[in-house]
Design a protein around this motif. Structure first.
Motif, PDB file in Angstrom:
ATOM      1  N   SER A  82       1.836   3.609  -9.393  1.00 44.51           N
ATOM      2  CA  SER A  82       1.606   5.318  -9.351  1.00 44.51           C
ATOM      3  C   SER A  82       0.663   5.827 -10.267  1.00 44.51           C
ATOM      4  O   SER A  82      -0.105   6.581  -9.976  1.00 44.51           O
ATOM      5  CB  SER A  82       3.060   5.673  -9.722  1.00 44.51           C
ATOM      6  N   LEU A  88      -2.806   5.165  -9.186  1.00 42.77           N
ATOM      7  CA  LEU A  88      -3.076   6.013  -7.945  1.00 42.77           C
ATOM      8  C   LEU A  88      -3.296   7.561  -8.438  1.00 42.77           C
ATOM      9  O   LEU A  88      -4.268   8.136  -7.750  1.00 42.77           O
ATOM     10  CB  LEU A  88      -1.785   5.779  -6.843  1.00 42.77           C
ATOM     11  N   TRP A  89      -2.574   8.018  -9.124  1.00 38.63           N
ATOM     12  CA  TRP A  89      -2.709   9.440  -9.700  1.00 38.63           C
ATOM     13  C   TRP A  89      -3.975   9.270 -10.298  1.00 38.63           C
ATOM     14  O   TRP A  89      -4.817  10.439 -10.205  1.00 38.63           O
ATOM     15  CB  TRP A  89      -1.518   9.760 -10.607  1.00 38.63           C
ATOM     16  N   ALA A  94      -6.467   7.759 -10.247  1.00 38.71           N
ATOM     17  CA  ALA A  94      -7.576   7.692  -8.942  1.00 38.71           C
ATOM     18  C   ALA A  94      -7.823   8.846  -8.204  1.00 38.71           C
ATOM     19  O   ALA A  94      -8.970   9.455  -8.094  1.00 38.71           O
ATOM     20  CB  ALA A  94      -7.412   6.340  -8.061  1.00 38.71           C
TER      21      ALA A  94
END
Lengths: 202, 211
Positions: free
Chosen positions: B23, B26-27, B29
């Motif tokens: 997570s 992903l955040w 990125a």
């Protein structure tokens, strides 16, 4: 212990929005990379091409302006020349003949046998009137006369000098000279116009 | 014997570390990509705006240039440039004839003329700079006048001496003896033409050589 899949499901709200955001950003990035950047490049090339065309066009315009400017300047100079140096025969012919005779007298040469051949310079709206004559005098007097012709206020051109004979025993020489001048060619329509005006005024 | 599984924790153990790490990744990125995209789009929009303005300005200038060019072309065709050029060329020749110094030409001729040669006729003609003879003589842009002369001499050597002196004199270029004929026993008549450079400065040293 919970299974891995259930953990991912349980924390869906944490990672899923981030994933969506990443995917969306990638979509935007690829749109930019493959579509917009290409368009921008095309547009930049178009601007560059248009700028080059404009430069060429402006160079042509500048060259044309230069030609027109020079042509106008030439036109002005030609007009100035005509106004300053050339007049019609009716205005100036007798003055020119008289000037040549006066110069001969001043130089002390004896001028005789005058001929006045004429050449029509129609393309330039001019007439060339030559004054061909013989002069008798010493070499020094002849040089003096030539010098007077050169510095005359009239537009006189010495065309030709021909030695006719050399005096036997003295320094007198007899020379055939040809001096010419330019005159405005009077248009054939001018005469009827004047007549018409005269008729009107009478 | 099978061992019993015993979990004494209050809540069942969950390994959340991979989820948390992914997570965070992903955040991070997504934020990085967002910043990159915003920057790129902002740049793109600003460039698009600049290019649109540039194209507009180019179009205006182009249209002005086209209008002016058309007007100038009309003006030029009305001027009849070919006729005017012919007229200017003709008048320039007349002005050159008017300003041509016969006195100086006579001085120069006196410098080169042997005593036994007598000139009977001198006719200067304003030369065309594109004349083959002028080009061949390599005079360049200097004003040249073709002087045609007819004369008589009682000696063959004097005529040749005259031609030689013309060759040597800096004011005369490419003398061309056109013809020579015997008029009576002692008199030769000749015709020659020579390119005369009226504006050429002659130093005293050159004069000494040619005299």
């Amino acid at each position: 212990m919970k299974s891995a899949a259930s953990v991912w499901r349980m924390r869906l709200w944490v990672w899923f929005p981030a994933l969506v955001l990443v995917v969306l950003n990638l979509v935007f990035l690829s749109t930019y990379r493959f579509l917009l950047a290409g368009q921008a490049q095309l547009r930049a090339a178009r601007v560059e091409r248009a700028e080059k065309e404009l430069l060429d066009l402006e160079a042509d315009r500048a060259a044309l302006e230069d030609v027109v400017e020079r042509a106008n300047l030439n036109r002005e100079r030609v007009d100035e020349f005509y106004a300053r140096w050339v007049a019609s025969e009716s205005e100036r012919l007798t003055q020119v003949i008289s000037e040549v005779k006066n110069l001969a007298q001043r130089a002390g040469v004896e001028a005789s046998t005058f001929h006045y051949p004429e050449e029509d310079l129609e393309d330039y709206g001019l007439l060339r009137r030559s004054i061909a004559f013989s002069v008798n005098g010493s070499y020094a007097q002849l040089r003096q006369f030539i010098n007077f012709v050169e510095v005359s206020d009239h537009f006189l051109m010495l065309e030709d000098v021909r030695l006719n004979e050399v005096g036997q025993g003295d320094s007198t020489i007899r020379v055939q000279l040809s001096v010419s001048s330019l005159f405005l060619r009077e248009s054939p329509q001018a005469a009827p116009e004047i007549t018409a005006q005269e008729n009107l005024s009478t | 014997m099978k061992q019993a599984l015993l979990n004494l924790a209050e809540t069942p153990f969950t390994n959340e570390r991979p989820v948390r790490r992914i997570s965070i990744l992903l955040w991070a990125a997504s934020v990085a990509l967002l910043v990159l995209n915003v920057g790129l789009y902002q740049q793109h929009i600003s460039h698009q705006h600049e290019r649109s303005t540039a194209i507009e300005s180019i179009e205006i200038r182009r249209s002005e240039a086209v209008t002016t060019t058309q007007r100038l072309q009309q003006e030029l065709s009305a001027l009849d440039l070919e006729k005017q050029n012919r007229q200017v060329e003709f008048l320039n020749t007349q002005i050159a004839k008017r300003t041509f110094s016969w006195s100086r030409l006579m001085d120069r001729l006196a410098e080169v003329l042997p005593e036994t040669v007598q000139l009977r006729r001198v006719t200067p003609r304003m030369s065309d700079p594109k004349d083959v003879r002028i080009l061949r003589a390599g005079i360049g842009s200097e004003q040249a006048v073709t002087v045609e002369m007819t004369g008589v001499t009682n000696s063959d050597n004097s005529l040749l001496e005259f031609v030689d002196t013309l060759f040597e004199h800096p004011s005369f270029v490419a003398p061309n003896l056109l013809n020579e004929s015997r008029r009576d026993e002692n008199l030769n008549q000749f015709t020659l033409s020579v390119l005369y450079l009226p504006d050429r400065q002659i130093s005293d040293r050159q004069l000494e050589v040619t005299r």
